[in-house]
Design a protein around this motif. Structure first.
Motif, PDB file in Angstrom:
ATOM      1  N   THR A 102       5.680   7.998   9.088  1.00  0.00           N
ATOM      2  CA  THR A 102       4.953   8.842   8.998  1.00  0.00           C
ATOM      3  C   THR A 102       4.293   9.580   7.245  1.00  0.00           C
ATOM      4  N   VAL A 103       3.013   9.526   6.646  1.00  0.00           N
ATOM      5  CA  VAL A 103       2.509   9.966   5.760  1.00  0.00           C
ATOM      6  C   VAL A 103       1.468  11.309   5.543  1.00  0.00           C
ATOM      7  N   ASP A 104       1.579  12.049   4.932  1.00  0.00           N
ATOM      8  CA  ASP A 104       0.558  13.344   4.586  1.00  0.00           C
ATOM      9  C   ASP A 104      -0.157  12.540   3.342  1.00  0.00           C
ATOM     10  N   GLY A 105      -1.509  11.287   3.636  1.00  0.00           N
ATOM     11  CA  GLY A 105      -2.239  10.472   3.185  1.00  0.00           C
ATOM     12  C   GLY A 105      -2.032   9.194   3.951  1.00  0.00           C
ATOM     13  N   THR A 106      -2.739   8.307   2.918  1.00  0.00           N
ATOM     14  CA  THR A 106      -2.835   7.021   3.210  1.00  0.00           C
ATOM     15  C   THR A 106      -1.762   5.976   3.183  1.00  0.00           C
ATOM     16  N   ILE A 107      -1.377   5.154   3.716  1.00  0.00           N
ATOM     17  CA  ILE A 107      -0.413   4.060   3.500  1.00  0.00           C
ATOM     18  C   ILE A 107      -0.909   2.764   4.341  1.00  0.00           C
ATOM     19  N   GLU A 108      -0.391   2.015   2.957  1.00  0.00           N
ATOM     20  CA  GLU A 108      -1.117  -0.267   3.030  1.00  0.00           C
ATOM     21  C   GLU A 108       0.276  -0.690   3.103  1.00  0.00           C
ATOM     22  N   PHE A 109       0.561  -1.684   3.288  1.00  0.00           N
ATOM     23  CA  PHE A 109       1.334  -2.664   3.528  1.00  0.00           C
ATOM     24  C   PHE A 109       1.022  -3.179   1.946  1.00  0.00           C
ATOM     25  N   ASP A 110       2.085  -3.726   1.537  1.00  0.00           N
ATOM     26  CA  ASP A 110       1.971  -4.116   0.069  1.00  0.00           C
ATOM     27  C   ASP A 110       3.016  -5.265  -0.138  1.00  0.00           C
ATOM     28  N   GLY A 111       2.101  -6.201   0.303  1.00  0.00           N
ATOM     29  CA  GLY A 111       2.796  -7.987   0.013  1.00  0.00           C
ATOM     30  C   GLY A 111       1.891  -8.975   0.336  1.00  0.00           C
ATOM     31  N   ASP A 112       2.013  -9.957   0.005  1.00  0.00           N
ATOM     32  CA  ASP A 112       1.209 -11.315   0.064  1.00  0.00           C
ATOM     33  C   ASP A 112       1.291 -12.334   1.729  1.00  0.00           C
ATOM     34  N   GLU A 113       2.040 -11.363   2.772  1.00  0.00           N
ATOM     35  CA  GLU A 113       2.282 -12.155   3.701  1.00  0.00           C
ATOM     36  C   GLU A 113       0.444 -10.743   5.094  1.00  0.00           C
ATOM     37  N   ASP A 114       0.394 -11.813   5.610  1.00  0.00           N
ATOM     38  CA  ASP A 114      -0.106 -10.873   7.057  1.00  0.00           C
ATOM     39  C   ASP A 114       0.385  -9.641   7.203  1.00  0.00           C
ATOM     40  N   PRO A 115       0.459  -8.339   7.493  1.00  0.00           N
ATOM     41  CA  PRO A 115       0.677  -7.429   7.952  1.00  0.00           C
ATOM     42  C   PRO A 115       1.365  -7.720   9.672  1.00  0.00           C
ATOM     43  N   ASP A 116       0.161  -8.418  10.130  1.00  0.00           N
ATOM     44  CA  ASP A 116       0.557  -8.981  11.534  1.00  0.00           C
ATOM     45  C   ASP A 116       2.069 -10.014  11.523  1.00  0.00           C
ATOM     46  N   ASP A 117       1.967 -10.591  10.765  1.00  0.00           N
ATOM     47  CA  ASP A 117       3.186 -11.646  10.070  1.00  0.00           C
ATOM     48  C   ASP A 117       4.848 -11.020   9.924  1.00  0.00           C
ATOM     49  N   GLN A 118       4.484 -10.063   9.692  1.00  0.00           N
ATOM     50  CA  GLN A 118       5.721  -9.422   8.988  1.00  0.00           C
ATOM     51  C   GLN A 118       5.875  -8.414  10.670  1.00  0.00           C
ATOM     52  N   ALA A 119       4.924  -8.349  11.924  1.00  0.00           N
ATOM     53  CA  ALA A 119       4.677  -7.314  12.967  1.00  0.00           C
ATOM     54  C   ALA A 119       5.133  -5.853  12.456  1.00  0.00           C
ATOM     55  N   THR A 120       4.229  -5.858  11.744  1.00  0.00           N
ATOM     56  CA  THR A 120       3.644  -4.183  11.237  1.00  0.00           C
ATOM     57  C   THR A 120       2.630  -3.752  12.041  1.00  0.00           C
ATOM     58  N   THR A 121       2.358  -2.889  11.757  1.00  0.00           N
ATOM     59  CA  THR A 121       1.015  -2.129  12.715  1.00  0.00           C
ATOM     60  C   THR A 121       1.303  -0.811  11.945  1.00  0.00           C
ATOM     61  N   VAL A 122      -0.299  -0.748  10.471  1.00  0.00           N
ATOM     62  CA  VAL A 122      -0.310  -0.097   9.617  1.00  0.00           C
ATOM     63  C   VAL A 122      -1.479   0.859  10.813  1.00  0.00           C
ATOM     64  N   SER A 123      -1.780   2.183  10.612  1.00  0.00           N
ATOM     65  CA  SER A 123      -2.693   2.987  11.064  1.00  0.00           C
ATOM     66  C   SER A 123      -3.124   3.878  10.437  1.00  0.00           C
ATOM     67  N   GLY A 124      -4.549   3.788   9.625  1.00  0.00           N
ATOM     68  CA  GLY A 124      -4.031   5.241   8.949  1.00  0.00           C
ATOM     69  C   GLY A 124      -3.030   6.010   7.768  1.00  0.00           C
ATOM     70  N   SER A 125      -2.027   6.935   8.598  1.00  0.00           N
ATOM     71  CA  SER A 125      -1.473   7.494   7.933  1.00  0.00           C
ATOM     72  C   SER A 125       0.163   6.370   8.257  1.00  0.00           C
ATOM     73  N   THR A 126       0.424   6.408   9.700  1.00  0.00           N
ATOM     74  CA  THR A 126       1.404   5.990  10.164  1.00  0.00           C
ATOM     75  C   THR A 126       1.929   4.474   9.993  1.00  0.00           C
ATOM     76  N   VAL A 127       3.192   3.675  10.139  1.00  0.00           N
ATOM     77  CA  VAL A 127       3.297   2.315   9.698  1.00  0.00           C
ATOM     78  C   VAL A 127       4.746   2.251  11.455  1.00  0.00           C
ATOM     79  N   GLN A 128       4.492   1.088  11.991  1.00  0.00           N
ATOM     80  CA  GLN A 128       5.848   1.189  13.160  1.00  0.00           C
ATOM     81  C   GLN A 128       6.304  -0.864  12.219  1.00  0.00           C
ATOM     82  N   SER A 129       7.099  -0.736  12.190  1.00  0.00           N
ATOM     83  CA  SER A 129       7.723  -1.964  12.446  1.00  0.00           C
ATOM     84  C   SER A 129       8.910  -2.080  13.006  1.00  0.00           C
ATOM     85  N   SER A 130       9.550  -3.045  12.467  1.00  0.00           N
ATOM     86  CA  SER A 130      11.430  -3.973  12.450  1.00  0.00           C
ATOM     87  C   SER A 130      11.264  -4.922  11.649  1.00  0.00           C
TER      88      SER A 130
END
Length: 564
Positions: A409-437
């Motif tokens: 969790t960040v106090d701002g905005t967070i984004e996945f940084d990469g060429d792949e689709d975040p969904d392919d990385q099992a990553t959920t990005v929602s505003g200020s929160t990331v859930q992944s493995s």
């Protein structure tokens, strides 16, 4: 702080406005009226004219409300208190207020005559008094001993002089006096009324059985013997500052307290009604005895001023880094907000329909703004895109070979940084929160604001912030919070607003596919937000002290939700 969208017009309070002396404030002529400040409302930039002999009462009836930049001009000749607080819950901020022209005892209806501020026995809110100047009142300057039965009163950078019974009358276990001053140098106290017994005129008066905190404050009893009175078995923890005069009662615990108080007006506190109403303050810390400050004090120590002006349409999060030193400021009517801070040379904060300001040296290196707010440097609007990157920080999660799940969790905005689709990385990005493995790979994110939480649900990984490895345990809770609170807007056509306080820890959540909105604010343990036809959710631990809902949304509290 005030909820975005709350009423700010004087007409909403039934005020009778006179001709304004400045474009920066409105003049209100006293005619015995009661000006009501309700839930989430603000009353700001007003000059209240008492010179006609009439009175006025500002009645704070609702929490999450603000009185800011208000000056009472002229000797008060009424029989009551100027500000009365009855809000049953929530936070109240009373900031940059001048009540320094005093009062007489004429027409009194109270035992000791009229006073400045009264915390009513029906109130149970948490009040912060910041940069308030109260002088020459026959009754108490701040009569807040009713916090003994609920709520709290906190004083920051306040000034009191020649108040009859006491300046700071406190009682609650959460009451505190910080960087404040009170003293007496006139045994007649106020204009037109006589002195009291030796039991009067004390800077601090503490209710029996109470324990209060005093930090870096300065008190002098003047012609009366007691600087602090601790009734019954009351106690006070005092660190820093100074006392001149005796303490009645044996419950004062001192740490680094001297006997030579500095009785000048705290920096940032107004010294006239016009200064308060127009948002001007004594940034040089000048006293009110007519002594001029040194010429060197006329210029601020740091040459540049950055002002973040909020917008009531939404919250704005910001951060910036300067080449030299940075410090908060009350210039241009800005507040010094508890949600703002400076860490490792980077200043950050949140504004809605108020202002934050900072002074700094050197060049502005980076500036990130998320929201509709506007930034001015030395009076000129600047474009944040010209200063650094929109998402200046890099966060890397490096796997160690074993499956590892995490939440960030960040106090701002967070984004996945990469060429792949975040969904392919099992990553959920929602505003200020990331859930992944991760297992043996590295996932990289860019974000603005501050990193507030790194939590591993299983496994472990190395975490790098801007190229340096960090200890995740230093960022938020190391264990997931157990309970869930869900506010469901359903199919409602109208938004619902809500606020609540947790006596523990609370974070935003996407539990049950809830949205995570930037305009929902967590300020310490107090939460406020708006929900339309979607869900808002929070993880929390600890009891819910208070909850307020305006609208038709439903509220569901699920204890131990992660085990269900």
């Amino acid at each position: 702080m005030k909820l975005a969208g709350a009423t700010t017009a004087a007409t909403a309070f039934g005020a009778t406005a006179g001709a304004a002396n400045s474009d920066d404030y409105e003049t209100i002529t006293a005619n015995g009226q009661v000006i009501r400040i309700g839930q989430g409302e603000s009353f700001e930039n007003k000059l209240i004219d008492l010179t006609n002999g009439n009175s006025v009462v500002l009645l704070v009836e609702g929490g999450n409300s603000v009185i800011r930049n208000v000056g009472f001009e002229g000797l008060h000749r009424g029989d009551g208190f100027m500000i009365s607080i009855t809000a049953p819950s929530g936070d109240v901020l009373i900031e940059n207020v001048y009540l320094g022209d005093g009062s007489t005892k004429e027409g009194e209806s109270f035992v000791h005559g009229p006073g400045a501020v009264f915390y009513h026995r029906d109130a149970s809110c948490d009040v912060t008094f910041r940069h308030c100047n109260v002088q020459g009142w026959p009754n108490n300057g701040f009569y807040c001993s009713n916090t003994a039965s609920g709520g709290s009163a906190r004083f920051e950078h306040c000034y009191g002089k020649n108040n009859g019974v006491s300046t700071y009358r406190v009682a609650g276990g959460n009451d505190a006096i910080v960087d404040s001053v009170a003293y007496n140098d006139n045994t007649d106290y106020g204009p037109g009324w006589g002195g009291y017994t030796e039991d009067s005129g004390r800077p601090v008066w503490v209710w029996p059985g109470s324990t209060v905190s005093i930090e870096d404050s300065h008190f002098a009893s003047g012609g009366y013997p007691h600087a602090i009175i601790l009734r019954g078995n009351a106690t006070a923890q005092m660190s820093g500052g100074a006392i001149s005069g005796s303490v009645q009662g044996g419950g004062l615990n001192r740490s680094n307290v001297s006997s030579s108080p500095d009785l000048s007006v705290p920096e940032g506190t107004p010294t006239s009604a016009v200064d308060a109403a127009s948002g001007e303050t004594s940034e040089t810390g000048d006293g009110v005895n007519g002594n001029d400050a040194d010429e060197d004090d006329d210029e601020p120590a740091l040459e540049n001023l950055l002002l973040v002006e909020g917008d009531d349409s939404d919250v704005t999060r910001y951060e910036f880094e300067a080449e030299g030193d940075v410090e908060p400021s009350t210039a241009e009517g800005a507040t010094i907000d508890a949600a703002a801070g400076i860490e490792d040379g980077v200043a950050y904060g949140v504004v809605a329909d108020w202002k934050d300001a900072f002074r700094f040296d050197g060049d502005l290196l980076t500036l990130t703004v998320d929201g509709p707010g506007t930034v001015f440097v030395n009076g000129e609007e600047v474009d944040p895109s010209e200063y650094g990157e929109d998402l200046p920080h890099v966060l890397e999660i490096e796997g160690r070979g074993a499956p590892t799940s995490y939440e960030i969790t960040v106090d701002g905005t967070i984004e996945f940084d990469g060429d792949e689709d975040p969904d392919d990385q099992a990553t959920t990005v929602s505003g200020s929160t990331v859930q992944s493995s991760v297992t043996d790979s590295t996932q990289t994110f860019r974000f603005s604001g501050a990193l507030t939480d790194v939590t591993f649900t299983d496994g472990e990984a190395a975490v790098f912030l801007d190229g340096e490895e960090i200890d995740p345990s230093e960022y938020g809770e190391t264990e997931l919070l157990p309970h869930a609170l869900v506010i469901d807007g359903g199919d409602s056509d109208e938004p619902s607003t809500y606020s609540f306080r947790i006596d523990g820890t609370v974070v935003k959540s996407d539990y049950q596919s809830a949205t995570i909105d930037d305009d929902d604010i967590i300020d310490d343990r107090f939460v406020r937000g708006v929900v339309d036809d979607e869900l808002d959710a929070y993880w929390f631990e600890g009891p819910i002290d208070d909850f307020t809902l305006c609208g038709t949304a439903t509220v569901d509290v699920q204890y131990n939700a992660r085990n269900q």
